[in-house]
Structure formats: C-alpha cells, structure tokens
Scaffold this active site. Structure first.
Site, mmCIF file in Angstrom:
data_model
loop_
_atom_site.group_PDB
_atom_site.id
_atom_site.type_symbol
_atom_site.label_atom_id
_atom_site.label_comp_id
_atom_site.label_asym_id
_atom_site.label_seq_id
_atom_site.Cartn_x
_atom_site.Cartn_y
_atom_site.Cartn_z
ATOM 1 N N HIS A 1 0.862 -1.187 0.000
ATOM 2 C CA HIS A 1 0.000 0.000 0.000
ATOM 3 C C HIS A 1 0.898 1.236 0.000
ATOM 4 O O HIS A 1 1.895 1.283 0.714
ATOM 5 C CB HIS A 1 -0.893 -0.011 1.243
ATOM 6 C CG HIS A 1 -2.030 0.955 1.184
ATOM 7 N ND1 HIS A 1 -1.853 2.315 1.299
ATOM 8 C CD2 HIS A 1 -3.365 0.763 1.004
ATOM 9 C CE1 HIS A 1 -3.032 2.917 1.204
ATOM 10 N NE2 HIS A 1 -3.967 2.001 1.020
ATOM 11 N N GLU B 1 -6.660 5.186 1.590
ATOM 12 C CA GLU B 1 -6.632 5.608 0.200
ATOM 13 C C GLU B 1 -7.748 6.585 -0.138
ATOM 14 O O GLU B 1 -7.625 7.408 -1.064
ATOM 15 C CB GLU B 1 -6.774 4.349 -0.653
ATOM 16 C CG GLU B 1 -6.512 4.478 -2.114
ATOM 17 C CD GLU B 1 -6.391 3.090 -2.720
ATOM 18 O OE1 GLU B 1 -5.329 2.797 -3.257
ATOM 19 O OE2 GLU B 1 -7.355 2.311 -2.629
ATOM 20 N N ARG C 1 -6.960 10.312 -0.758
ATOM 21 C CA ARG C 1 -6.494 10.719 -2.086
ATOM 22 C C ARG C 1 -7.649 10.778 -3.073
ATOM 23 O O ARG C 1 -7.700 11.652 -3.941
ATOM 24 C CB ARG C 1 -5.415 9.752 -2.570
ATOM 25 C CG ARG C 1 -4.069 9.955 -1.879
ATOM 26 C CD ARG C 1 -3.040 8.922 -2.290
ATOM 27 N NE ARG C 1 -3.220 7.674 -1.584
ATOM 28 C CZ ARG C 1 -3.190 6.465 -2.152
ATOM 29 N NH1 ARG C 1 -3.022 6.354 -3.457
ATOM 30 N NH2 ARG C 1 -3.328 5.384 -1.420
ATOM 31 N N ARG D 1 -2.473 0.751 -6.731
ATOM 32 C CA ARG D 1 -1.560 0.807 -5.590
ATOM 33 C C ARG D 1 -0.123 0.451 -5.954
ATOM 34 O O ARG D 1 0.830 1.042 -5.426
ATOM 35 C CB ARG D 1 -2.063 -0.119 -4.474
ATOM 36 C CG ARG D 1 -3.325 0.400 -3.817
ATOM 37 C CD ARG D 1 -3.914 -0.587 -2.826
ATOM 38 N NE ARG D 1 -5.069 -0.001 -2.150
ATOM 39 C CZ ARG D 1 -5.839 -0.661 -1.309
ATOM 40 N NH1 ARG D 1 -5.599 -1.936 -1.054
ATOM 41 N NH2 ARG D 1 -6.861 -0.066 -0.732
ATOM 42 N N HIS E 1 0.454 -4.833 2.638
ATOM 43 C CA HIS E 1 -0.925 -4.548 3.025
ATOM 44 C C HIS E 1 -1.869 -5.733 2.835
ATOM 45 O O HIS E 1 -2.618 -6.086 3.732
ATOM 46 C CB HIS E 1 -1.436 -3.355 2.224
ATOM 47 C CG HIS E 1 -2.839 -2.940 2.564
ATOM 48 N ND1 HIS E 1 -3.237 -2.658 3.861
ATOM 49 C CD2 HIS E 1 -3.935 -2.756 1.787
ATOM 50 C CE1 HIS E 1 -4.511 -2.323 3.865
ATOM 51 N NE2 HIS E 1 -4.979 -2.384 2.621
ATOM 52 N N HIS E 2 -1.869 -6.360 1.662
ATOM 53 C CA HIS E 2 -2.864 -7.393 1.359
ATOM 54 C C HIS E 2 -2.196 -8.536 0.601
ATOM 55 O O HIS E 2 -1.371 -8.307 -0.281
ATOM 56 C CB HIS E 2 -3.981 -6.793 0.488
ATOM 57 C CG HIS E 2 -5.172 -7.680 0.310
ATOM 58 N ND1 HIS E 2 -6.316 -7.568 1.077
ATOM 59 C CD2 HIS E 2 -5.408 -8.708 -0.540
ATOM 60 C CE1 HIS E 2 -7.196 -8.473 0.701
ATOM 61 N NE2 HIS E 2 -6.673 -9.178 -0.279
ATOM 62 N N ARG F 1 -5.140 -5.981 -5.860
ATOM 63 C CA ARG F 1 -6.515 -5.707 -5.435
ATOM 64 C C ARG F 1 -6.835 -4.224 -5.538
ATOM 65 O O ARG F 1 -6.054 -3.369 -5.118
ATOM 66 C CB ARG F 1 -6.720 -6.174 -3.992
ATOM 67 C CG ARG F 1 -8.121 -5.862 -3.471
ATOM 68 C CD ARG F 1 -8.345 -6.416 -2.071
ATOM 69 N NE ARG F 1 -7.522 -5.792 -1.069
ATOM 70 C CZ ARG F 1 -7.770 -4.597 -0.518
ATOM 71 N NH1 ARG F 1 -8.808 -3.877 -0.915
ATOM 72 N NH2 ARG F 1 -6.980 -4.120 0.426
#
Length: 367
Positions: free
Chosen positions: A159, A172, A175, A196, A301-302, A341
């Site tokens: 991220h 996010e 932004r 991302r 992050h993911h 993602r």
C-alpha cells in the site's frame, strides 16, 4: 470476479439489513469511478470502515446465538475420509475438539507474517506491514495440510501510504477525495489515484523512497478518520503553507506553488501535470488553511494469494476437486483479486463470499 461484481449491490443491501450503512461513495486507487462504499456518522463525517463494521458483525452474530471462543487458536482441520468434520483448537488452559458438519475458513491472509511474505516475495524483505501481528497465514497452512490447493501466493500488495514507524495505514480514500502526494522537494510527482502498485513504485522512485500526503482544514473537519490521525500524532499541522513547509522541511515556494496549482486545476477540472481524470468531481481542492501532512512510504498490506475456491466458496484440492465440508471466504482465499486488489474490494470480498460460504455451508449440513 463475476460473482464478486454481480453480488456487490446485494451485499450493500444485506449490510443495510443488519444496521451497517455504507452510505458515502468515494473513489479508491485504480477505480474508474466512485464505487468505494464507506460509513459516515450522524454529522456526515467519514468513519473508518473496519472499526465501524466489526462491532455490528459481532452483535449480529450474537443475536443469532453464535458462540465465540476468544484468545483461542485453531490449530487443525479435522478430516474423516476426505471430508472436513471440525477443528482442533487451544487456549491458555483448554484444548478443544470441535466437531461440525461443515467448516468455514475466514482467517485472513498472511501480511502480518513477514517471514512468510519474504518466502513468497523476497523483494519485500524489510518492509513494514499494515497488518495486525495475528494475521500470520495459519488458516492457509491448515487448509494446505488437508490437501487444499494454494493459488497466487506470490501476489502480495504493498500500500502506498503507510506510516513507517508503526505500520499505520493512511486510507486511500483521502487521495480519492482530493488529498495530494508531494515529494521531499514539495512537488507533486504522480497521479494519486492510480493502482496501488504504480503509486507505490512512484513513491519508491523519489528521494528517500518516501513522500508526504497533504490535506486541508475542510477535509479535517469532515473526517473522523483524519481527526484520528492527527490525535495519534501521525500528521503535522501548519497554520499556513509556510508553516507546513517548515515542519515538513521542504521548500516553501515549491510547496506554495504546488498547492496553488492544485487549487487551480481542481477549479478547472483538469490535471495538466499527471492526468488525473477525476478533478471535476473531487470533493476538496485543498484551499482551506490550516494544513496537515503525514510522511508515508509503502508497506505490505494485502495478500492476494491463498486457498483456491470455486464460486460456491468450496475449497479445492490440487486435482481441482472439492474438499467436502470445507469452505473459505475473504483474504484466506486466492484467485479473487489477481495481482493487485483494487481499493475497497476487500470489503466487497468478505461480504459477498462470506454470505455465499454461510449459505452453502448451512445447506450442506442439511444434506
């Protein structure tokens, strides 16, 4: 992916039915339009989606007589002749054997297990993580032990906007609403709402591999999330642009020019510098002092990889066959989000496939 998209609207309706109202719709990174649903309080201030949803989920579960075993670790999926029939678990003082007619894995990914992250993607060695320390991939490992196929395990998302001292995520949606990114010279350097991976790469390419995210007083007033960041000490405040430049240690003239240019471009509805195509609809132009800035850099992050499922959320083995009685939903699964993602889709994922898993597991137990 088709299942995720086609059932996303009914997922919002379901959330409404249990008192979870995601009534504000903003833009997340990589999206072509506003489609990221989020909650607001009674005054219309934006709330953090996770901390808003989880207590509502917990209460809905309790209302349906669900039993919770807190501080209890699931350690093994029980199998009988190839069929999932329960789990073993343990707490500090008790070992459990829980027999069941079906098992649903909803244990999350492995972004909090940096050794596991590095084993699948060595270039992420040394990165901080936004994940809780408990998100260690245990469900994936338990499923693999009973024959589940794993897919996309090397697809791990970083991220762009993470506080490096503690892994705190700067959402996010800021932004998407109009916050900008500037480098250590006080200049914008990227379209803030690209995917991302692209925004992260652009930050890494800047001096120090870091950047600043800037919001203004109007954004602060409208967002409990931003107020929380300020209260936690993540954001620096400047009563004027000059004051902000001083605390950021960037060139005042450059920062002033950057903000003046941003205000003008939002007013004109056109980003002549980096091609953001949403300036006509962004909510904030950053024209209202005081200003707030947080220093960020990318963090893990993911994890897009995990247990393979079909559209019924049944777990698949390496031969492409269903493992009877075993279902999975959410970040424990792979093959849903591809290599990157889109922001907001994790919530869609857990609701859409969580509901499918619950419905199909319940049907299975009555066979």
């Amino acid at each position: 992916v088709q299942t995720l998209a086609e059932q996303s609207a009914s997922a919002i309706d379901f959330l409404d039915s249990i008192g979870a109202h995601l009534s504000d719709v903003g833009k997340a990174g990589g999206a072509s339009t506003n489609r990221s649903h989020r909650p607001v309080d009674e005054a219309g201030k934006i709330l953090s989606v996770g901390s808003y949803l989880v207590p509502i989920f917990e209460q809905a579960a309790k209302d349906n007589n669900v039993t919770f075993y807190m501080e209890t670790e699931a350690t093994e999926i029980l199998m009988n002749e190839g069929t999932a029939v329960g789990v073993k678990a343990s707490s500090a003082d008790t070992d459990y054997t829980i027999n069941a007619k079906a098992v649903i894995l909803a244990t999350g990914g492995f972004g909090g297990n940096l050794e596991m992250v590095e084993s699948y993607k060595p270039e992420l060695k040394g990165y901080v993580t936004t994940n809780a320390s408990t998100i260690t991939g245990d469900g994936i490992k338990m499923a693999e032990a009973v024959g589940a196929n794993l897919v996309d395990m090397a697809e791990i998302q970083i991220h762009p906007t993470v506080v490096q001292s503690n892994g705190a995520l700067i959402t996010e949606s800021l932004r998407g609403d109009g916050a900008i990114l500037v480098n250590n010279e006080g200049n914008r350097f990227t379209n803030e709402v690209l995917t991302r991976d692209v925004v992260s790469a652009n930050i890494i390419a800047e001096e120090g591999s870091a950047a600043w995210l800037i919001v203004d007083q109007k954004m602060f007033d409208d967002s409990n999330v931003i107020q929380g960041y300020v209260n936690k000490g993540y954001m620096l405040k400047g009563d004027t642009v000059a004051d902000l430049a001083k605390v950021m240690e960037v060139d005042e003239a450059a920062l002033q020019a950057t903000l003046d240019n941003w205000v003008a471009m939002v007013k004109a509805g056109e980003d002549k510098d980096f091609g953001r195509d949403d300036l006509a609809t962004v909510k904030y132009d950053l024209s209202t002092a005081p200003y707030y800035a947080v220093k960020i850099a990318p963090g893990v992050h993911h994890t897009m990889g995990g247990v393979e499922i079909n559209t019924n959320t049944e777990v698949m083995n390496a031969s492409g066959e269903v493992i009877p009685g075993l279902y999975a939903a959410g970040e424990v699964t792979g093959g849903v989000h591809g290599g990157n993602r889109l922001g907001g889709n994790a919530v869609a994922d857990i609701i859409v496939f969580g509901r499918i898993a619950g419905q199909n597991a319940a049907t299975y137990t009555t066979k």
